[in-house]
Design an enzyme around this catalytic site. Structure first.
Site, PDB file in Angstrom:
ATOM      1  N   ASP A 196      -2.298   5.261  -5.819  1.00  0.00           N
ATOM      2  CA  ASP A 196      -0.848   5.208  -5.646  1.00  0.00           C
ATOM      3  C   ASP A 196      -0.234   6.507  -6.123  1.00  0.00           C
ATOM      4  O   ASP A 196       0.737   6.984  -5.555  1.00  0.00           O
ATOM      5  CB  ASP A 196      -0.283   4.010  -6.401  1.00  0.00           C
ATOM      6  CG  ASP A 196      -0.610   2.739  -5.648  1.00  0.00           C
ATOM      7  OD1 ASP A 196       0.116   2.406  -4.712  1.00  0.00           O
ATOM      8  OD2 ASP A 196      -1.658   2.138  -5.934  1.00  0.00           O
TER       9      ASP A 196
ATOM     10  N   ASN B 151      -3.777   3.391  -9.771  1.00  0.00           N
ATOM     11  CA  ASN B 151      -4.075   2.519  -8.641  1.00  0.00           C
ATOM     12  C   ASN B 151      -4.009   1.073  -9.137  1.00  0.00           C
ATOM     13  O   ASN B 151      -3.775   0.817 -10.324  1.00  0.00           O
ATOM     14  CB  ASN B 151      -5.459   2.860  -8.053  1.00  0.00           C
ATOM     15  CG  ASN B 151      -5.677   2.193  -6.707  1.00  0.00           C
ATOM     16  OD1 ASN B 151      -4.852   2.317  -5.794  1.00  0.00           O
ATOM     17  ND2 ASN B 151      -6.758   1.455  -6.564  1.00  0.00           N
ATOM     18  N   LYS B 152      -4.221   0.136  -8.231  1.00  0.00           N
ATOM     19  CA  LYS B 152      -4.091  -1.289  -8.537  1.00  0.00           C
ATOM     20  C   LYS B 152      -4.768  -1.667  -9.846  1.00  0.00           C
ATOM     21  O   LYS B 152      -5.843  -1.177 -10.155  1.00  0.00           O
ATOM     22  CB  LYS B 152      -4.709  -2.065  -7.360  1.00  0.00           C
ATOM     23  CG  LYS B 152      -4.675  -3.560  -7.446  1.00  0.00           C
ATOM     24  CD  LYS B 152      -3.296  -4.134  -7.636  1.00  0.00           C
ATOM     25  CE  LYS B 152      -2.313  -3.726  -6.568  1.00  0.00           C
ATOM     26  NZ  LYS B 152      -0.901  -4.015  -6.942  1.00  0.00           N
TER      27      LYS B 152
ATOM     28  N   GLY C 147       0.842  -1.210   0.000  1.00  0.00           N
ATOM     29  CA  GLY C 147       0.000   0.000   0.000  1.00  0.00           C
ATOM     30  C   GLY C 147       0.867   1.245   0.000  1.00  0.00           C
ATOM     31  O   GLY C 147       1.922   1.286   0.642  1.00  0.00           O
ATOM     32  N   ALA C 148       0.396   2.272  -0.721  1.00  0.00           N
ATOM     33  CA  ALA C 148       1.195   3.485  -0.899  1.00  0.00           C
ATOM     34  C   ALA C 148       1.547   4.151   0.429  1.00  0.00           C
ATOM     35  O   ALA C 148       2.694   4.559   0.651  1.00  0.00           O
ATOM     36  CB  ALA C 148       0.420   4.454  -1.785  1.00  0.00           C
TER      37      ALA C 148
ATOM     38  N   ARG D 291       9.713   0.838  -5.434  1.00  0.00           N
ATOM     39  CA  ARG D 291       8.366   0.910  -6.016  1.00  0.00           C
ATOM     40  C   ARG D 291       8.297   2.161  -6.890  1.00  0.00           C
ATOM     41  O   ARG D 291       8.063   3.253  -6.384  1.00  0.00           O
ATOM     42  CB  ARG D 291       7.289   1.002  -4.913  1.00  0.00           C
ATOM     43  CG  ARG D 291       7.252  -0.092  -3.873  1.00  0.00           C
ATOM     44  CD  ARG D 291       6.788  -1.433  -4.380  1.00  0.00           C
ATOM     45  NE  ARG D 291       5.540  -1.449  -5.094  1.00  0.00           N
ATOM     46  CZ  ARG D 291       4.347  -1.719  -4.548  1.00  0.00           C
ATOM     47  NH1 ARG D 291       4.249  -1.966  -3.263  1.00  0.00           N
ATOM     48  NH2 ARG D 291       3.265  -1.765  -5.287  1.00  0.00           N
TER      49      ARG D 291
ATOM     50  N   CYS E   4      -8.824  -4.009  -3.998  1.00  0.00           N
ATOM     51  CA  CYS E   4      -7.484  -4.127  -3.409  1.00  0.00           C
ATOM     52  C   CYS E   4      -7.522  -3.798  -1.907  1.00  0.00           C
ATOM     53  O   CYS E   4      -8.563  -3.940  -1.254  1.00  0.00           O
ATOM     54  CB  CYS E   4      -6.493  -3.233  -4.160  1.00  0.00           C
ATOM     55  SG  CYS E   4      -4.758  -3.611  -3.791  1.00  0.00           S
TER      56      CYS E   4
ATOM     57  N   LYS F 286       0.309  12.034  -2.458  1.00  0.00           N
ATOM     58  CA  LYS F 286       0.573  11.079  -3.540  1.00  0.00           C
ATOM     59  C   LYS F 286       0.611  11.771  -4.896  1.00  0.00           C
ATOM     60  O   LYS F 286       0.660  11.119  -5.930  1.00  0.00           O
ATOM     61  CB  LYS F 286      -0.484   9.984  -3.539  1.00  0.00           C
ATOM     62  CG  LYS F 286      -0.388   9.116  -2.307  1.00  0.00           C
ATOM     63  CD  LYS F 286      -1.376   8.019  -2.383  1.00  0.00           C
ATOM     64  CE  LYS F 286      -1.506   7.344  -1.048  1.00  0.00           C
ATOM     65  NZ  LYS F 286      -2.664   6.462  -1.041  1.00  0.00           N
TER      66      LYS F 286
HETATM   67  C1  RUB Z   1      -2.108  -1.230  -3.174  1.00  0.00           C
HETATM   68  C2  RUB Z   1      -3.026  -0.257  -3.834  1.00  0.00           C
HETATM   69  C3  RUB Z   1      -3.745   0.706  -2.939  1.00  0.00           C
HETATM   70  C4  RUB Z   1      -2.979   2.012  -2.891  1.00  0.00           C
HETATM   71  C5  RUB Z   1      -3.512   2.924  -1.805  1.00  0.00           C
HETATM   72  O1  RUB Z   1      -1.238  -1.854  -4.087  1.00  0.00           O
HETATM   73  O2  RUB Z   1      -3.151  -0.181  -5.031  1.00  0.00           O
HETATM   74  O3  RUB Z   1      -5.029   0.978  -3.416  1.00  0.00           O
HETATM   75  O4  RUB Z   1      -1.619   1.768  -2.651  1.00  0.00           O
HETATM   76  O5  RUB Z   1      -3.205   2.435  -0.536  1.00  0.00           O
HETATM   77  P1  RUB Z   1      -0.031  -2.779  -3.531  1.00  0.00           P
HETATM   78  P2  RUB Z   1      -3.259   3.368   0.754  1.00  0.00           P
HETATM   79  O6  RUB Z   1      -0.654  -3.782  -2.610  1.00  0.00           O
HETATM   80  O7  RUB Z   1       0.567  -3.368  -4.751  1.00  0.00           O
HETATM   81  O8  RUB Z   1       0.930  -1.873  -2.792  1.00  0.00           O
HETATM   82  O9  RUB Z   1      -4.614   3.985   0.731  1.00  0.00           O
HETATM   83  O10 RUB Z   1      -3.039   2.461   1.917  1.00  0.00           O
HETATM   84  O11 RUB Z   1      -2.176   4.380   0.611  1.00  0.00           O
END
Ligand code: RUB
Length: 322
Positions: A214, A224-225, A18-19, A60, A143, A250
């Protein structure tokens, strides 16, 4: 350096996912690294830290929050290096790490409050309404986004009743993390395979789709994913409001001057471990969702069109503008 490389590997392998989480961890790894290094001059320190920054950035490529966090720390350090001696560096980095962490955590909290306002309280319906209107509120997500789950958990804390449909998210199944987190909070979750997303939106009469991000570009495109754009197209077809919840941290400032965001492709073995040698397996981790499919971006500065991200980012975070 060996420990830093092991830590970087935790981000590459998605042990840290997650980002937001990767950004928080990357700045923590840089700060820990600063405490371990031995250097003779400030220049030497800066060079070692720059090298560590590059290693962490490369983990990443599609994560501006991580890049913004590392740049925030290094830019601040560069500005004051004239007044510092070598012994001051770890403490200074820790201070800047804490500052950036606070930006992220405050933003998440604000987004949770703003986003939760989009989830209504179910009121008792009149007899006429009960005959014609459905009686529940259904949110769908894809995701695992800690920002999205933050909104849903906040709405639950406020006593709101709703159901969540979530996708499993191949190939790494981050959807299971979302499902567990929401179930633990007492939220009803319906878990579906990614290819059932259109069916689910239609079958459960989804009221609101919320995804994380992301990266956000200067044109308001969100990355995003993989699968996010498919969901956006389904939302468009079914007339379901589609929102992206994301701290402005972001935002990718380089896109303002023409650079395109790079889409990370991951190891094909995540999809098929022992695939036939002559088969090409491709594993893109993210995809773009154009602004025309996004009803609103839910940020720490409020909800607005995703194309306004640049304006708010430059005002809220002048230290991060390139
Ligand atoms: C995770 C993903 C999430 C964003 C946002 O991809 O796409 O939607 O990162 O996350 P991966 P957050 O599992 O490949 O990192 O809201 O926690 O920043």
């Amino acid at each position: 350096m060996e420990v830093l490389k092991q830590n970087a590997q935790k981000i590459i392998s998605l042990e840290i996912q997650g980002a937001t989480n990767t950004a928080l961890k990357a700045i923590e790894f840089l700060s820990e690294y600063a405490k371990r290094i031995t250097c003779t001059t400030i220049e030497d320190c800066m060079n070692q830290l720059q090298e560590a920054k590059s290693i962490l950035e490369e983990t990443r490529p599609t994560e501006p929050a991580l890049q913004n966090g590392l740049r925030f720390i290094m830019n601040k350090l560069k500005k004051c290096k004239g007044e510092l001696c070598v012994e001051d560096v770890p403490g200074r980095i820790e201070r800047y790490e804490e500052e950036f962490k606070k930006y992220i955590l405050d933003a998440k909290q604000k987004i949770a409050e703003i986003g939760a306002n989009r989830i209504p309280r179910i009121r008792k319906k009149t007899d006429y309404e009960s005959l014609h209107l459905k009686n529940d509120f259904v949110v769908m997500t894809h995701c695992h986004s800690s920002v999205v789950t933050g909104i849903l958990l906040k709405a639950k804390q406020q006593g709101k009743e709703f159901r969540v449909v979530n996708t499993e998210t191949q190939p790494k199944l981050q959807g299971r993390k979302t499902a567990r987190e929401l179930l633990d909070a007492g939220i009803e979750v319906i878990h579906v395979v990614d290819s059932a997303m259109r069916w689910a939106v239609n079958t459960f009469q989804v009221d609101l789709i919320l995804i994380g991000a992301d990266s956000i570009t200067s044109e308001g495109t969100v990355l995003n994913k993989i699968g996010s754009r498919l969901l956006a197209l389904v939302a468009h077809e079914e007339h379901v409001p589609f929102y992206v919840a994301s701290p402005l941290l972001k935002y990718q400032p380089r896109t303002t001057v023409g650079f395109l965001e790079e889409i990370e492709t991951r190891d094909p073995e995540e999809i098929w471990k022992e695939h036939p040698k002559n088969l090409k397996v491709l594993n893109p981790a993210f995809e773009t969702v154009s602004r025309r499919y996004i009803d609103g971006l839910i940020t720490e500065a409020g909800i607005f069109a995703s194309s306004h991200a640049h304006w708010y980012f430059t005002r809220l975070y002048p230290d991060l503008v390139e």
